[in-house]
Motif scaffolding. Structure first.
Motif, PDB file in Angstrom:
ATOM      1  N   UNK A 189       0.823  -1.212   0.000  1.00  0.00           N
ATOM      2  CA  UNK A 189       0.000   0.000   0.000  1.00  0.00           C
ATOM      3  C   UNK A 189       0.851   1.254   0.000  1.00  0.00           C
ATOM      4  N   UNK A 190       1.897   1.272   0.828  1.00  0.00           N
ATOM      5  CA  UNK A 190       2.810   2.413   0.871  1.00  0.00           C
ATOM      6  C   UNK A 190       3.491   2.612  -0.477  1.00  0.00           C
ATOM      7  N   UNK A 191       3.897   1.490  -1.069  1.00  0.00           N
ATOM      8  CA  UNK A 191       4.576   1.563  -2.360  1.00  0.00           C
ATOM      9  C   UNK A 191       3.644   2.151  -3.416  1.00  0.00           C
ATOM     10  N   UNK A 192       2.421   1.623  -3.494  1.00  0.00           N
ATOM     11  CA  UNK A 192       1.480   2.088  -4.513  1.00  0.00           C
ATOM     12  C   UNK A 192       1.178   3.570  -4.359  1.00  0.00           C
ATOM     13  N   UNK A 193       1.043   4.034  -3.133  1.00  0.00           N
ATOM     14  CA  UNK A 193       0.730   5.446  -2.904  1.00  0.00           C
ATOM     15  C   UNK A 193       1.841   6.345  -3.443  1.00  0.00           C
ATOM     16  N   UNK A 194       3.088   6.009  -3.141  1.00  0.00           N
ATOM     17  CA  UNK A 194       4.205   6.819  -3.622  1.00  0.00           C
ATOM     18  C   UNK A 194       4.306   6.718  -5.140  1.00  0.00           C
ATOM     19  N   UNK A 195       4.139   5.510  -5.665  1.00  0.00           N
ATOM     20  CA  UNK A 195       4.244   5.306  -7.114  1.00  0.00           C
ATOM     21  C   UNK A 195       3.179   6.093  -7.874  1.00  0.00           C
ATOM     22  N   UNK A 196       2.015   6.308  -7.270  1.00  0.00           N
ATOM     23  CA  UNK A 196       0.938   7.058  -7.919  1.00  0.00           C
ATOM     24  C   UNK A 196       1.205   8.562  -7.910  1.00  0.00           C
ATOM     25  N   UNK A 197       2.104   9.019  -7.056  1.00  0.00           N
ATOM     26  CA  UNK A 197       2.512  10.420  -7.073  1.00  0.00           C
ATOM     27  C   UNK A 197       1.407  11.424  -6.806  1.00  0.00           C
ATOM     28  N   UNK A 198       0.453  11.065  -5.982  1.00  0.00           N
ATOM     29  CA  UNK A 198      -0.608  12.006  -5.626  1.00  0.00           C
ATOM     30  C   UNK A 198      -1.775  12.071  -6.598  1.00  0.00           C
TER      31      UNK A 198
END
Length: 330
Positions: A137-146
């Protein structure tokens, strides 16, 4: 009926080249076809050989097959097993059979999947599945860039502790409304636009993803319970021409799953270690047989985030490391 069930549904292996007083240990997995459980059996076999123990193995016909697991417990107790290692298919329904075995002096250790309640077994050797979910979840959030997010969750099936922990951990890691690790329910914040059960199966994962895309073609993040479901999701996305527009994250870290990360099909996966779980379980069984000391409590067997590309602020390892470790970490 019972004899027929055991003969037709169980895979039973009992070594013969052992001393008469060699500890007898049973391993019962959800299936004997899922590579995760194949690796678990491999770890138990290697450790039993090293420790001079007899190993009996059994497996359900499919995930959720409680009746076969109950029959296996009864059969193993009758054949002298002093410790039974089990990945419970039904966290609640298996408990009466476990208690009957314990009442006869058998140590029961859950591997990978907890019972409900967890205290129904003597010990649990498993990944922290909530943490595994949080990492992706943490990875996906950062990868989505907001970017605004529309999430599909391809889950296991209702009420399963591991499925709930991974799902809710993912949402917590993403910073969304979630439930804690003790819940067997699945949280559904507004950002989750589609939820579907897959039984951890590739074909069902593909069908689930196809159905989700029909409901909402703008899905841009996909959480999957495991890598077979992720492979199915990728196939559906590719068929729809959307595979480059969606981030898929998953849990397991099997060799094929890590290869899918390297190929760009999965962005990141949380790797767990079934061989280690089984090896530790057999060692605990031998210790109990020889000295009477039972294992107790929860033992975290570790989790590592494997990512195709690292992202800021989230600790991960590359796919080369993932392939070196895939399911064989001791």
């Amino acid at each position: 009926m019972r004899t027929t069930l055991i003969a037709s549904a169980l895979t039973l292996a009992l070594g013969s080249a052992f001393a008469a007083d060699a500890p007898v240990i049973g391993l019962i997995t959800k299936t004997d076809t899922n590579p995760f459980f194949v690796k678990m059996k491999e770890g138990a076999t290697e450790e039993a050989k090293a420790k001079g123990a007899k190993l009996m193995t059994a497996a359900g016909k499919k995930d959720g097959d409680n009746a076969t697991q109950v029959a296996a417990i009864e059969n193993m107790v009758a054949k002298g097993a002093k410790t039974i290692l089990i990945t419970p298919s039904d966290a609640k329904a298996i408990i009466p059979a476990i208690k009957k075995a314990q009442d006869k002096g058998v140590q029961v250790i859950a591997l990978d999947s907890p019972t409900d309640p967890v205290s129904a077994v003597d010990a649990l050797f498993a990944t922290n599945n909530y943490k595994a979910g949080e990492l992706i979840g943490q990875y996906a959030k950062v990868a989505m860039g907001g970017k605004p997010v529309k999430i599909a969750t391809l889950d296991l099936f209702p009420g399963h502790p591991v499925g709930a922990q991974r799902h809710n951990g993912f949402l917590k890691g993403y910073g969304l409304q979630s439930l804690d690790a003790a819940s067997n329910e699945l949280a559904k914040p507004a950002e989750v636009v589609c939820m579907a059960d897959t039984d951890g199966n590739q074909a069902k994962g593909q069908t689930a993803m196809e159905n989700c895309l029909q409901k909402n073609p703008d899905i841009n993040v996909v959480y999957t319970i495991n890598e077979p479901a992720a492979a199915g999701a990728y196939n559906a996305l590719k068929k729809a021409g959307k595979e480059k527009d969606v981030i898929i994250v998953s849990v397991d870290g099997g060799c094929q799953g890590v290869k899918d990360v390297a190929a760009g099909k999965i962005a990141a996966t949380s790797q767990q270690y079934p061989l280690k779980m089984a090896s530790m379980g057999v060692a605990a069984g031998v210790e109990y047989a020889k000295g009477g000391k039972k294992a107790s409590g929860y033992v975290d067997t570790g989790v590592t985030l494997i990512a195709g590309k690292s992202v800021a602020g989230v600790d991960s390892k590359d796919t080369k490391t993932g392939l070196d470790l895939c399911w064989g970490n001791k």
